[in-house]
Scaffold this motif. Structure first.
Motif, short mmCIF file in Angstrom:
data_model
loop_
_atom_site.label_atom_id
_atom_site.label_comp_id
_atom_site.label_asym_id
_atom_site.label_seq_id
_atom_site.Cartn_x
_atom_site.Cartn_y
_atom_site.Cartn_z
N TYR A 142 0.86 -1.06 0.08
CA TYR A 142 -0.13 -0.15 -0.13
C TYR A 142 0.91 1.26 -0.07
CZ TYR A 142 -3.60 -3.52 0.90
OH TYR A 142 -4.41 -4.64 0.81
N LEU A 143 1.12 1.58 -1.01
CA LEU A 143 2.01 2.99 -1.29
C LEU A 143 1.38 4.22 -0.69
CD1 LEU A 143 4.57 3.89 -2.90
CD2 LEU A 143 3.01 4.33 -4.76
N THR A 144 2.27 4.92 -0.05
CA THR A 144 1.75 6.18 0.59
C THR A 144 2.49 7.23 -0.21
OG1 THR A 144 3.65 6.43 2.09
CG2 THR A 144 1.69 5.33 2.71
N VAL A 145 1.95 8.40 -0.27
CA VAL A 145 2.34 9.89 -0.83
C VAL A 145 4.06 9.81 -0.10
CG1 VAL A 145 2.31 12.28 -0.81
CG2 VAL A 145 0.23 10.79 -1.11
N GLY A 146 4.31 9.56 1.05
CA GLY A 146 5.55 9.57 1.55
C GLY A 146 6.62 8.63 0.59
N HIS A 147 5.89 7.37 0.66
CA HIS A 147 6.89 6.48 -0.07
C HIS A 147 7.09 6.96 -1.41
CE1 HIS A 147 5.33 3.56 2.93
NE2 HIS A 147 6.54 3.45 3.17
N HIS A 187 1.11 3.64 -19.82
CA HIS A 187 0.01 4.65 -19.77
C HIS A 187 0.48 5.97 -19.35
CE1 HIS A 187 -3.71 1.85 -20.51
NE2 HIS A 187 -2.55 1.01 -20.32
N PHE A 188 0.16 7.21 -20.03
CA PHE A 188 0.44 8.55 -19.45
C PHE A 188 -0.19 8.60 -17.97
CE2 PHE A 188 0.28 8.92 -24.04
CZ PHE A 188 1.60 9.45 -24.21
N VAL A 189 0.22 9.39 -17.13
CA VAL A 189 -0.06 9.78 -15.95
C VAL A 189 -0.86 11.09 -15.99
CG1 VAL A 189 0.48 10.07 -13.52
CG2 VAL A 189 1.74 8.69 -14.90
N GLY A 190 -2.39 11.06 -15.47
CA GLY A 190 -3.07 12.33 -15.40
C GLY A 190 -2.37 13.24 -14.57
N ALA A 191 -2.77 14.56 -14.89
CA ALA A 191 -1.79 15.64 -14.13
C ALA A 191 -2.79 15.88 -12.88
CB ALA A 191 -2.00 17.10 -14.93
N LYS A 192 -3.99 15.60 -12.76
CA LYS A 192 -4.80 15.95 -11.52
C LYS A 192 -4.83 14.87 -10.43
CE LYS A 192 -9.26 17.66 -10.37
NZ LYS A 192 -10.76 18.04 -10.81
N VAL A 193 -4.48 15.39 -9.23
CA VAL A 193 -4.65 14.39 -8.11
C VAL A 193 -5.92 14.55 -7.23
CG1 VAL A 193 -3.56 13.64 -5.99
CG2 VAL A 193 -2.09 14.16 -7.89
N VAL A 194 -6.81 13.63 -7.13
CA VAL A 194 -7.91 13.68 -6.29
C VAL A 194 -7.95 12.98 -5.05
CG1 VAL A 194 -10.34 13.54 -6.44
CG2 VAL A 194 -9.28 14.13 -8.39
N VAL A 195 -8.25 13.75 -3.80
CA VAL A 195 -8.32 13.09 -2.42
C VAL A 195 -9.70 12.73 -2.15
CG1 VAL A 195 -7.58 13.12 -0.14
CG2 VAL A 195 -5.93 14.04 -1.97
N ALA A 247 -5.27 9.15 -2.01
CA ALA A 247 -4.97 9.97 -3.25
C ALA A 247 -5.14 9.31 -4.41
CB ALA A 247 -3.55 10.51 -3.30
N TYR A 248 -5.91 9.78 -5.49
CA TYR A 248 -6.05 9.03 -6.97
C TYR A 248 -5.35 9.97 -7.92
CZ TYR A 248 -9.55 6.39 -4.14
OH TYR A 248 -10.16 5.42 -3.37
N ILE A 249 -4.86 9.07 -8.79
CA ILE A 249 -4.03 9.90 -9.93
C ILE A 249 -4.50 9.19 -11.06
CG2 ILE A 249 -1.79 10.28 -10.98
CD1 ILE A 249 -0.46 10.04 -8.32
N ALA A 250 -5.20 9.91 -12.04
CA ALA A 250 -5.99 9.01 -13.09
C ALA A 250 -5.03 8.78 -14.13
CB ALA A 250 -6.86 9.98 -13.53
N ASP A 251 -5.20 7.68 -15.09
CA ASP A 251 -4.46 7.38 -16.01
C ASP A 251 -4.88 8.45 -17.27
OD1 ASP A 251 -4.99 6.25 -18.85
OD2 ASP A 251 -4.30 4.39 -17.93
N ASP A 252 -4.11 8.81 -18.15
CA ASP A 252 -4.59 9.67 -19.08
C ASP A 252 -4.27 9.25 -20.50
OD1 ASP A 252 -5.58 12.05 -20.03
OD2 ASP A 252 -3.62 13.22 -19.91
N GLY A 253 -4.47 7.98 -20.67
CA GLY A 253 -4.37 7.16 -21.88
C GLY A 253 -3.32 6.27 -22.18
N GLN A 254 -3.43 5.52 -23.32
CA GLN A 254 -2.14 4.51 -23.42
C GLN A 254 -1.35 5.03 -24.38
OE1 GLN A 254 -3.61 0.31 -24.01
NE2 GLN A 254 -2.42 0.36 -25.85
N GLU A 255 -0.05 4.91 -24.12
CA GLU A 255 1.44 5.34 -24.80
C GLU A 255 1.73 4.37 -25.99
OE1 GLU A 255 5.38 7.64 -24.52
OE2 GLU A 255 5.03 5.90 -23.19
N ASP A 256 1.92 3.11 -25.51
CA ASP A 256 2.76 2.09 -26.32
C ASP A 256 2.57 0.88 -25.59
OD1 ASP A 256 3.44 0.81 -28.37
OD2 ASP A 256 5.31 2.32 -28.95
#
Length: 70
Positions: free
Chosen positions: A4-9, A35-43, A48-57
C-alpha cells in the motif's frame, strides 16, 4: 516496497530523479502497456487518486524485465 504505497513512499522514490523525466504507469503484466499519468490528483475517502490519461505504447522490454514481468 510496501503493498500500500503512501505519498511519503512515492515522494522518497521520486525526489532524486530528474524533475524533467517523463512519468508513465506500467499496467497489467499479462498485457504490458505504458500509460500516461493524469495531471490531476484527487483526494477522496482518505486516499489520493491519480488518473490514467491514455495509453502510450507497449511497455519497453527493459522495463518489463526490471519489473520481472517477462
Amino acid at each position: 516496497m510496501p503493498q500500500y504505497l503512501t505519498v511519503g513512499h512515492l515522494l522518497r522514490q521520486l525526489q532524486e530523479l530528474d524533475p524533467n523525466l517523463p512519468v508513465r504507469l506500467a499496467v497489467n503484466p499479462d498485457f504490458p502497456f505504458a500509460h500516461f499519468v493524469g495531471a490531476k490528483v484527487v483526494v477522496r475517502d482518505g486516499k489520493a487518486y491519480i488518473a490514467d490519461d491514455g495509453q502510450e505504447d507497449y511497455l519497453p522490454v527493459g522495463a518489463r524485465d526490471a519489473l520481472t514481468w517477462a
